[in-house]
Design a protein around this motif. Sequence first.
Motif, PDB file in Angstrom:
ATOM      1  N   ASP A   1     -19.728 -50.004 -45.267  1.00 12.36           N
ATOM      2  CA  ASP A   1     -20.087 -51.153 -44.432  1.00 12.36           C
ATOM      3  C   ASP A   1     -19.943 -50.865 -42.939  1.00 12.36           C
ATOM      4  N   THR A   2     -19.854 -49.593 -42.565  1.00  9.57           N
ATOM      5  CA  THR A   2     -19.733 -49.249 -41.142  1.00  9.57           C
ATOM      6  C   THR A   2     -20.922 -48.404 -40.717  1.00  9.57           C
ATOM      7  N   TRP A   3     -21.337 -48.592 -39.469  1.00 12.85           N
ATOM      8  CA  TRP A   3     -22.466 -47.830 -38.955  1.00 12.85           C
ATOM      9  C   TRP A   3     -22.017 -46.456 -38.470  1.00 12.85           C
ATOM     10  N   PRO A   4     -22.974 -45.514 -38.406  1.00 14.41           N
ATOM     11  CA  PRO A   4     -22.611 -44.194 -37.892  1.00 14.41           C
ATOM     12  C   PRO A   4     -22.244 -44.258 -36.419  1.00 14.41           C
ATOM     13  N   ASP A   5     -21.513 -43.268 -35.974  1.00 20.56           N
ATOM     14  CA  ASP A   5     -21.025 -43.228 -34.602  1.00 20.56           C
ATOM     15  C   ASP A   5     -21.581 -41.993 -33.908  1.00 20.56           C
ATOM     16  N   GLY A   6     -21.909 -42.121 -32.648  1.00 22.83           N
ATOM     17  CA  GLY A   6     -22.400 -40.974 -31.896  1.00 22.83           C
ATOM     18  C   GLY A   6     -23.430 -41.372 -30.863  1.00 22.83           C
ATOM     19  N   GLY A   7     -24.297 -40.453 -30.484  1.00 21.81           N
ATOM     20  CA  GLY A   7     -25.295 -40.765 -29.482  1.00 21.81           C
ATOM     21  C   GLY A   7     -26.226 -39.607 -29.212  1.00 21.81           C
ATOM     22  N   ILE A   8     -26.942 -39.711 -28.090  1.00 17.25           N
ATOM     23  CA  ILE A   8     -27.914 -38.705 -27.683  1.00 17.25           C
ATOM     24  C   ILE A   8     -27.571 -38.211 -26.291  1.00 17.25           C
ATOM     25  N   GLU A   9     -27.679 -36.908 -26.107  1.00 17.78           N
ATOM     26  CA  GLU A   9     -27.507 -36.310 -24.784  1.00 17.78           C
ATOM     27  C   GLU A   9     -28.772 -35.527 -24.434  1.00 17.78           C
ATOM     28  N   VAL A  10     -29.295 -35.793 -23.262  1.00 15.86           N
ATOM     29  CA  VAL A  10     -30.477 -35.064 -22.798  1.00 15.86           C
ATOM     30  C   VAL A  10     -30.000 -33.738 -22.212  1.00 15.86           C
ATOM     31  N   THR A  11     -30.429 -32.632 -22.827  1.00 17.40           N
ATOM     32  CA  THR A  11     -29.944 -31.317 -22.408  1.00 17.40           C
ATOM     33  C   THR A  11     -31.021 -30.480 -21.732  1.00 17.40           C
ATOM     34  N   GLY A  12     -32.224 -31.022 -21.614  1.00 17.70           N
ATOM     35  CA  GLY A  12     -33.253 -30.246 -20.928  1.00 17.70           C
ATOM     36  C   GLY A  12     -34.566 -30.982 -20.842  1.00 17.70           C
ATOM     37  N   TRP A  13     -35.371 -30.589 -19.854  1.00 14.04           N
ATOM     38  CA  TRP A  13     -36.719 -31.145 -19.678  1.00 14.04           C
ATOM     39  C   TRP A  13     -37.688 -29.999 -19.434  1.00 14.04           C
ATOM     40  N   GLN A  14     -38.864 -30.136 -19.998  1.00 13.76           N
ATOM     41  CA  GLN A  14     -39.971 -29.244 -19.697  1.00 13.76           C
ATOM     42  C   GLN A  14     -41.229 -30.104 -19.641  1.00 13.76           C
ATOM     43  N   GLY A  15     -41.631 -30.448 -18.426  1.00 11.78           N
ATOM     44  CA  GLY A  15     -42.708 -31.407 -18.265  1.00 11.78           C
ATOM     45  C   GLY A  15     -42.267 -32.759 -18.780  1.00 11.78           C
ATOM     46  N   THR A  16     -43.030 -33.310 -19.728  1.00 13.93           N
ATOM     47  CA  THR A  16     -42.659 -34.598 -20.324  1.00 13.93           C
ATOM     48  C   THR A  16     -41.863 -34.444 -21.614  1.00 13.93           C
ATOM     49  N   ILE A  17     -41.547 -33.184 -21.983  1.00 14.81           N
ATOM     50  CA  ILE A  17     -40.836 -32.929 -23.235  1.00 14.81           C
ATOM     51  C   ILE A  17     -39.338 -32.831 -22.960  1.00 14.81           C
ATOM     52  N   ALA A  18     -38.586 -33.655 -23.620  1.00 14.00           N
ATOM     53  CA  ALA A  18     -37.130 -33.666 -23.467  1.00 14.00           C
ATOM     54  C   ALA A  18     -36.478 -32.980 -24.663  1.00 14.00           C
ATOM     55  N   THR A  19     -35.450 -32.198 -24.387  1.00 15.05           N
ATOM     56  CA  THR A  19     -34.609 -31.652 -25.450  1.00 15.05           C
ATOM     57  C   THR A  19     -33.406 -32.567 -25.602  1.00 15.05           C
ATOM     58  N   LEU A  20     -33.255 -33.127 -26.788  1.00 17.29           N
ATOM     59  CA  LEU A  20     -32.193 -34.096 -27.056  1.00 17.29           C
ATOM     60  C   LEU A  20     -31.181 -33.483 -28.013  1.00 17.29           C
ATOM     61  N   THR A  21     -29.926 -33.592 -27.650  1.00 13.21           N
ATOM     62  CA  THR A  21     -28.849 -33.158 -28.533  1.00 13.21           C
ATOM     63  C   THR A  21     -28.284 -34.390 -29.230  1.00 13.21           C
ATOM     64  N   LEU A  22     -28.363 -34.397 -30.546  1.00  9.52           N
ATOM     65  CA  LEU A  22     -27.930 -35.539 -31.338  1.00  9.52           C
ATOM     66  C   LEU A  22     -26.535 -35.284 -31.890  1.00  9.52           C
ATOM     67  N   SER A  23     -25.698 -36.278 -31.788  1.00 10.01           N
ATOM     68  CA  SER A  23     -24.339 -36.167 -32.315  1.00 10.01           C
ATOM     69  C   SER A  23     -23.992 -37.488 -32.993  1.00 10.01           C
ATOM     70  N   VAL A  24     -24.313 -37.560 -34.272  1.00  6.30           N
ATOM     71  CA  VAL A  24     -24.109 -38.790 -35.029  1.00  6.30           C
ATOM     72  C   VAL A  24     -23.404 -38.442 -36.337  1.00  6.30           C
ATOM     73  N   THR A  25     -22.326 -39.121 -36.638  1.00  2.00           N
ATOM     74  CA  THR A  25     -21.567 -38.874 -37.861  1.00  2.00           C
ATOM     75  C   THR A  25     -21.226 -40.196 -38.530  1.00  2.00           C
ATOM     76  N   ASP A  26     -20.903 -40.103 -39.812  1.00  2.00           N
ATOM     77  CA  ASP A  26     -20.468 -41.270 -40.560  1.00  2.00           C
ATOM     78  C   ASP A  26     -19.381 -40.825 -41.535  1.00  2.00           C
ATOM     79  N   ASP A  27     -18.367 -41.657 -41.694  1.00  2.00           N
ATOM     80  CA  ASP A  27     -17.225 -41.274 -42.522  1.00  2.00           C
ATOM     81  C   ASP A  27     -17.578 -41.112 -43.996  1.00  2.00           C
ATOM     82  N   LEU A  28     -18.548 -41.896 -44.477  1.00  2.00           N
ATOM     83  CA  LEU A  28     -18.845 -41.878 -45.902  1.00  2.00           C
ATOM     84  C   LEU A  28     -20.218 -41.324 -46.237  1.00  2.00           C
ATOM     85  N   SER A  29     -21.233 -41.727 -45.489  1.00  2.00           N
ATOM     86  CA  SER A  29     -22.605 -41.390 -45.847  1.00  2.00           C
ATOM     87  C   SER A  29     -23.207 -40.409 -44.853  1.00  2.00           C
ATOM     88  N   ALA A  30     -24.010 -39.499 -45.354  1.00  2.00           N
ATOM     89  CA  ALA A  30     -24.672 -38.533 -44.486  1.00  2.00           C
ATOM     90  C   ALA A  30     -25.806 -39.198 -43.717  1.00  2.00           C
TER      91      ALA A  30
END
Length: 220
Positions: A121-150
Amino acid sequence: MEYTVYTRFRDQAGNISSAISADLMVDTTGPTGSATASKPIVGYGDIAVPVSLSAQDATSGMAYVRASYSPSFTDTTWITYTGSIALPVAADDLNPTVYVQYRDRAGNESSIVETSYQIDDTWPDGGIEVTGWQGTIATLTLSVTDDLSAVTEVWISPDYWFLENVTVVPYAATLEWDFGEYGEMFFIFKMPPTITHIHFGYRELLALFTRLVTVLFIYP
């Protein structure tokens, strides 16, 4: 225990038939069995949880089964034995126990067996970090975890309600996304398909120059 019963018949004139016999099996032993929740982790988006059943009776054979969240079985009745049943997801317990009992054709009952599952009954925790740009293309680093479910998927759309233009990609630690067509995108981190409630009260807004990314977390 097995018995042989012999019978003769006599008519009104007093004539007696030859003896006939029949084997009679007396079953005084209850069946044995087990039960297993097929989904060890479910979410409130699930309507029911499947329970796999396995029972044996060497003498008279299997006949009935009953299952309940109460060991007294006051809220259920016997049903024809089958290999699986589905119970409504428990409403007031995050780690519910399912009690199961079997009955053979002679009416003997098994001992009560148990199985349990968890409700995430809990939502995953984490977020997004922008680690690079090339024109309009962004490189996003995802860091999301959950205690029970993948966390299994990322849903991306310019529509806040995800009703149209939705792209679904497997969850990965990094993601490249072209913001050229849409200046604002929304991301949902999705857990297993049965856990699909959307929690709109928790958002992380990232200012990406003139672009905006909204992160929505799915929780069960």
